[in-house]
Design an enzyme around this catalytic site. Structure first.
Site, PDB file in Angstrom:
ATOM      1  N   GLU A 189      34.078  56.752  43.197  1.00 60.61           N
ATOM      2  CA  GLU A 189      33.230  57.777  43.815  1.00 60.61           C
ATOM      3  C   GLU A 189      32.831  57.355  45.217  1.00 60.61           C
ATOM      4  O   GLU A 189      32.765  58.173  46.126  1.00 60.61           O
ATOM      5  CB  GLU A 189      31.966  58.007  42.969  1.00 60.61           C
ATOM      6  CG  GLU A 189      31.128  59.211  43.400  1.00 60.61           C
ATOM      7  CD  GLU A 189      30.161  58.938  44.535  1.00 60.61           C
ATOM      8  OE1 GLU A 189      29.694  59.889  45.162  1.00 60.61           O
ATOM      9  OE2 GLU A 189      29.878  57.764  44.824  1.00 60.61           O
ATOM     10  N   GLU A 190      32.568  56.064  45.375  1.00 67.23           N
ATOM     11  CA  GLU A 190      31.914  55.608  46.610  1.00 67.23           C
ATOM     12  C   GLU A 190      32.777  55.721  47.859  1.00 67.23           C
ATOM     13  O   GLU A 190      32.277  56.070  48.917  1.00 67.23           O
ATOM     14  CB  GLU A 190      31.447  54.150  46.452  1.00 67.23           C
ATOM     15  CG  GLU A 190      30.334  53.970  45.432  1.00 67.23           C
ATOM     16  CD  GLU A 190      29.016  54.575  45.874  1.00 67.23           C
ATOM     17  OE1 GLU A 190      28.975  55.213  46.934  1.00 67.23           O
ATOM     18  OE2 GLU A 190      28.029  54.414  45.141  1.00 67.23           O
TER      19      GLU A 190
ATOM     20  N   ASP B  99      23.843  60.821  39.049  1.00 68.80           N
ATOM     21  CA  ASP B  99      24.169  59.896  40.140  1.00 68.80           C
ATOM     22  C   ASP B  99      23.138  59.956  41.266  1.00 68.80           C
ATOM     23  O   ASP B  99      23.492  59.973  42.436  1.00 68.80           O
ATOM     24  CB  ASP B  99      25.580  60.208  40.668  1.00 68.80           C
ATOM     25  CG  ASP B  99      26.039  59.215  41.728  1.00 68.80           C
ATOM     26  OD1 ASP B  99      25.513  58.090  41.758  1.00 68.80           O
ATOM     27  OD2 ASP B  99      26.916  59.573  42.534  1.00 68.80           O
TER      28      ASP B  99
ATOM     29  N   HIS C 150      29.524  57.314  37.722  1.00 64.13           N
ATOM     30  CA  HIS C 150      30.685  56.609  38.285  1.00 64.13           C
ATOM     31  C   HIS C 150      30.581  55.108  38.075  1.00 64.13           C
ATOM     32  O   HIS C 150      29.515  54.517  38.158  1.00 64.13           O
ATOM     33  CB  HIS C 150      30.957  57.001  39.734  1.00 64.13           C
ATOM     34  CG  HIS C 150      29.910  56.614  40.732  1.00 64.13           C
ATOM     35  ND1 HIS C 150      29.841  55.361  41.302  1.00 64.13           N
ATOM     36  CD2 HIS C 150      28.888  57.315  41.281  1.00 64.13           C
ATOM     37  CE1 HIS C 150      28.846  55.321  42.170  1.00 64.13           C
ATOM     38  NE2 HIS C 150      28.236  56.484  42.171  1.00 64.13           N
TER      39      HIS C 150
ATOM     40  N   ASP D 118      23.136  52.827  41.164  1.00 58.02           N
ATOM     41  CA  ASP D 118      24.251  53.600  41.742  1.00 58.02           C
ATOM     42  C   ASP D 118      25.562  52.955  41.358  1.00 58.02           C
ATOM     43  O   ASP D 118      26.092  52.156  42.106  1.00 58.02           O
ATOM     44  CB  ASP D 118      24.102  53.670  43.266  1.00 58.02           C
ATOM     45  CG  ASP D 118      25.093  54.632  43.890  1.00 58.02           C
ATOM     46  OD1 ASP D 118      25.741  55.398  43.154  1.00 58.02           O
ATOM     47  OD2 ASP D 118      25.221  54.611  45.127  1.00 58.02           O
TER      48      ASP D 118
ATOM     49  N   HIS E 215      22.975  51.257  47.696  1.00 53.93           N
ATOM     50  CA  HIS E 215      23.967  50.595  48.570  1.00 53.93           C
ATOM     51  C   HIS E 215      23.446  49.302  49.206  1.00 53.93           C
ATOM     52  O   HIS E 215      24.045  48.817  50.156  1.00 53.93           O
ATOM     53  CB  HIS E 215      24.474  51.539  49.679  1.00 53.93           C
ATOM     54  CG  HIS E 215      25.207  52.745  49.173  1.00 53.93           C
ATOM     55  ND1 HIS E 215      25.903  53.599  49.993  1.00 53.93           N
ATOM     56  CD2 HIS E 215      25.369  53.242  47.913  1.00 53.93           C
ATOM     57  CE1 HIS E 215      26.455  54.571  49.257  1.00 53.93           C
ATOM     58  NE2 HIS E 215      26.129  54.380  47.995  1.00 53.93           N
TER      59      HIS E 215
HETATM   60 ZN   LIG Z   1      26.627  57.023  43.354  1.00 51.95          ZN
END
Ligand SMILES: [Zn+2]
Length: 475
Positions: A333-334, A361, A287, A299, A433
């Protein structure tokens, strides 16, 4: 960790591989898979694209200028490889971080003139406090049941869910399980607190690495039901848990994010057309969006650049698959998975022509092989793929009924087998994140192996005559 040597890898080690020397129409499956594997283990294309994505753009939250720049950059890079690129429109949530400060202004034993700063980050979809903030008592709980048991006390309070991420579990190969247990409080806690009348909701950062950094993520809050919601660092959650044992704790909290109207964005799709079965498709993907605190290197920069790396290798080797290999850089996606939904909708409910779909991912840790949601009867047909990946220490194969991988879950529910790397994610949630998900956390050797595993799997699926497809997927 060093990989087991393969004769071909050893032969090529220490010198730059000439792709033209390898270019040939492979006469058989084994030779083709070995070519892809070895080319991937000697290519830094994916790492170079990851460097472009993270160093030149940085954060790529849906609706942001960074996300738009990433669409352009990735589309341009794949056009340069000589493939047709399509931008598929997607309407995405547009949430923008604002001011975010917190301090403990009242607690038993507080000396005059002292307040304690709390380090936090607003969660995606969080509502806002007034610009001047709110002051309220903190109610610390350690489970949903504990919050329910204190239902009468919730109204007007700042609820803190102090629930740890089990790093020991992650260290022993169960990072996904550890994440699932803790993230339930991030995606469900603020909503429950809001429904019970809380003034705001906080969660303990979902991840490891206790360096007093917050972990962003979605709050699970929806329009019309938003309250201010944030993630506090592990250290600060522990501090509040200790202080409430002495007596009431009062916080001054300011969070001023904005929930803006949905924005226009795109999935980036590139097809390497199949020769004799062009309408049958193998998806390889990651993503493109990321959280806003860092550059989303792991990520999911490594996922999308791995897929781009596969495309680059197949083009350089001039290998043409029988079925179409489709790279998808998913948007959103997030905090919404709108890109996955738009793609599924574009198939008009007909996904029979999708032979398999792969998403990478879970970071860029060492890959050991493949996870697959194929039927039990199909496992034996993957022997050539396992054999091809064994020389780079990636011959593992784990079958599950469903992988539930973010962007692929809709396809998987429709009967399309899903694939992802079988890999080490033990330190992934240290960075995931957080402001620390940066390029330096990516080991180039590991990234090459991710490209090799994805590339070999894509080639295998795109060319095999084995009955590995949807008929074998248990429902
Ligand atoms: Zn991800």
């Amino acid at each position: 960790m060093k990989c087991r040597p393969s004769p071909v890898v050893s032969l090529l080690a220490g010198s730059l591989v000439s792709f033209s020397a390898l270019a040939a129409t492979p006469s058989d499956e084994t030779a083709a898979l070995a070519q892809i594997r070895d080319a991937a283990m000697h290519s830094d294309y994916a790492y170079e694209r990851l460097t472009d994505l993270t160093d030149l753009i940085g954060p790529r939250l849906s609706g942001s200028a960074g996300a738009a720049a990433a669409v352009t950059q990735v589309a341009d890079a794949m056009r340069k490889l000589g493939v047709k690129v399509t931008l598929q429109p997607v309407k995405v949530p547009h949430w923008v971080r604002g001011a975010e400060t917190a301090e403990l202004v009242g607690y038993t034993g507080k000396p005059a003139g002292i307040s304690q700063k709390i380090v936090l980050a607003a969660l995606g979809g969080s509502g806002a406090t007034p610009a001047a903030g709110i002051t309220a008592e903190v109610l610390v709980v350690h489970s949903f049941d504990e919050l329910k048991a204190h239902a009468a006390e919730v109204k007007g309070k700042i609820v803190l869910f102090d629930v740890p991420f089990d790093q020991d579990m992650a260290n022993r190969g169960q990072a996904g399980t550890a994440y699932g247990q803790a993230v339930a409080y991030r995606v469900g806690g603020p909503r429950m607190a809001a429904e019970m009348g809380a003034a705001a909701a906080l969660v303990r950062a979902v991840g490891g690495a206790a360096y007093r950094i917050p972990h962003a993520g979605s709050s699970g809050l929806e329009e019309g039901k938003r309250i201010p919601a944030g993630a506090v660092t592990i250290e600060d959650a522990l501090l509040m848990t200790r202080l409430v044992k002495r007596g009431p704790v009062t916080m001054h909290l300011t969070l001023t994010p904005k929930n803006l109207p949905d924005a226009d964005s795109f999935n980036v799709i590139a097809d390497l057309p199949g020769t004799d079965k062009p309408d049958e498709v193998v998806v390889i993907s990651g993503h493109l969006d990321s959280w806003d605190l860092a550059t989303g290197a792991n990520d999911d920069g490594t996922g999308i650049t791995s897929a781009m790396g596969v495309l680059a290798i197949l083009k350089k080797l001039d290998m043409k698959p029988r079925r179409t290999i489709r790279v998808i850089a998913w948007m959103n996606e997030e905090n919404g998975q709108r890109g996955a939904r738009a793609y599924l909708a574009s198939q008009n409910g007909v996904t029979e022509k999708h032979v398999g779909a792969y998403e990478d991912d879970n970071g860029s840790g060492r890959a050991f092989g493949i996870k697959a949601s194929v039927g039990t009867a199909a496992v034996k047909y993957f022997a050539p793929l396992k054999a091809a990946l064994y020389p780079i220490g990636a011959g593992g194969f784990v079958r599950e009924d469903a992988l539930g991988t973010g962007d692929l879950s809709g396809l998987e529910e429709a009967g399309v087998p899903s694939f992802e790397p079988l890999m080490d994610s033990s330190d992934y949630f240290n960075y995931h994140h957080t402001p620390a998900d940066t390029l330096d956390k990516v080991n180039p050797e590991n990234l090459r192996r991710h490209v090799a595993v994805m590339g070999a799997t894509a080639w295998f699926l795109a060319n095999t005559d084995a009955p590995i497809g949807r008929a074998n997927v248990p429902k």
